[in-house]
Design a protein around this motif. Structure first.
Motif, short mmCIF file in Angstrom:
data_model
loop_
_atom_site.label_atom_id
_atom_site.label_comp_id
_atom_site.label_asym_id
_atom_site.label_seq_id
_atom_site.Cartn_x
_atom_site.Cartn_y
_atom_site.Cartn_z
N ALA A 138 0.82 -1.17 0.27
CA ALA A 138 0.09 -0.25 -0.10
C ALA A 138 0.46 1.32 0.09
CB ALA A 138 -1.17 0.12 1.16
N GLN A 139 2.12 1.08 1.01
CA GLN A 139 2.96 2.76 0.74
C GLN A 139 3.23 2.65 -0.68
OE1 GLN A 139 3.77 -0.66 1.59
NE2 GLN A 139 5.73 -1.26 1.17
N HIS A 140 3.11 2.04 -1.86
CA HIS A 140 3.45 2.10 -3.17
C HIS A 140 2.80 2.93 -4.43
CE1 HIS A 140 7.87 0.58 -2.30
NE2 HIS A 140 7.08 -0.32 -1.71
N ARG A 141 1.78 2.50 -3.35
CA ARG A 141 0.29 2.93 -4.60
C ARG A 141 -0.62 4.32 -4.38
NH1 ARG A 141 -3.17 -1.94 -1.82
NH2 ARG A 141 -1.81 -3.62 -2.16
N GLY A 142 -1.02 5.41 -5.46
CA GLY A 142 -1.02 6.10 -5.36
C GLY A 142 0.04 7.66 -5.69
#
Length: 255
Positions: A138-142
């Protein structure tokens, strides 16, 4: 596919390396996440089954797979060789990106081939490629990483279309008449607005209605446009397992 087994793709945003057995434990841990299973419509596998799956994908002629990693600290020609187990260590792995090849089915040409004329006919002159991407953490998304990865991946596909379809044809006993790559597509859940926006920004357009599974089919037919926009820092590098194997042998000797 064997085509990319010794090739890494480097851009300023990501490093793509061939999916090797060394990546399986981390990949397996990703796929144990129920959210990722749902997003990828995948069933959980045992670690042993995951190793078998990796070996199968490497030998398959209709699956092109790269593991997505964090970018190199000094990308491009300054790093012509990528040592396996270094820049693609578990801590640097981010996700994967794939191309699945299928026979092209022309619904128009299917008319008259059966009693109802409802079934599309397979056209051996062409195949189609389905693109999919997973960013696991999730830390790499968006952050625009997904778009950068797909753009780099499609640049590779554009430059190696002939090799991709040639290997696909070998598996189908079609070497005498290698099919052309007719189009690329992505099937995305209708509620996944970020993924839909990603592929639309790269020129994919929706065809048809939402299917029974709630998926939207986005299609790119003008494949020549793929090579027009080269990602920043794009370079195809040698993925070398030699240094990694030597290191492992040295470690075993010390033990």
């Amino acid at each position: 596919m064997r085509l990319n087994e010794s090739t890494a793709i480097s851009t300023t945003r990501a490093l793509l390396v061939p999916y090797d057995s060394r990546h399986v434990p981390t990949y397996h841990a990703w796929m144990e996440d129920p959210a990722i299973q749902e997003a990828t419509a995948s069933e959980p596998l045992t670690l042993e089954e995951e190793y078998e799956n990796q070996a199968s994908w490497r030998a398959s002629h209709d699956k092109l797979t790269f593991i997505v990693c964090e970018p190199l600290t000094s990308p491009g020609s300054d790093t012509p060789t990528i040592p396996a187990g270094g820049p693609d260590s578990p801590a640097r792995m981010v996700g994967d990106v794939n191309l699945f090849l299928y026979p092209y089915e022309d619904e128009g040409e299917g008319e008259g081939d059966d009693d109802d004329g409802d079934f599309p006919s397979a056209t051996p002159d062409y195949c189609v490629g389905e693109v999919d991407i997973m960013i696991a953490g999730a830390q790499h998304r968006g952050k625009g990483l997904g778009r950068a990865v797909v753009q780099g991946f499609l640049q590779y596909v554009a430059r190696h279309r002939a090799g991709i379809t040639r290997e696909y044809a070998e598996d189908k006993d079609m070497a005498a008449a290698v099919p052309g790559l007719k189009l690329l597509m992505a099937k995305i859940d209708e509620g996944n607005e970020k993924s839909l926006a990603l592929f639309r920004s790269l020129g994919f357009r929706q065809e048809g209605e939402v299917n029974y599974f709630g998926e939207v089919k986005l299609v790119l037919r003008d494949l020549d446009m793929l090579a027009e926009e080269v990602p920043e820092g794009y370079a195809e590098l040698v993925y070398s397992r030699e240094q990694s194997q030597n290191g492992e042998n040295h470690q075993q000797q010390q033990q």
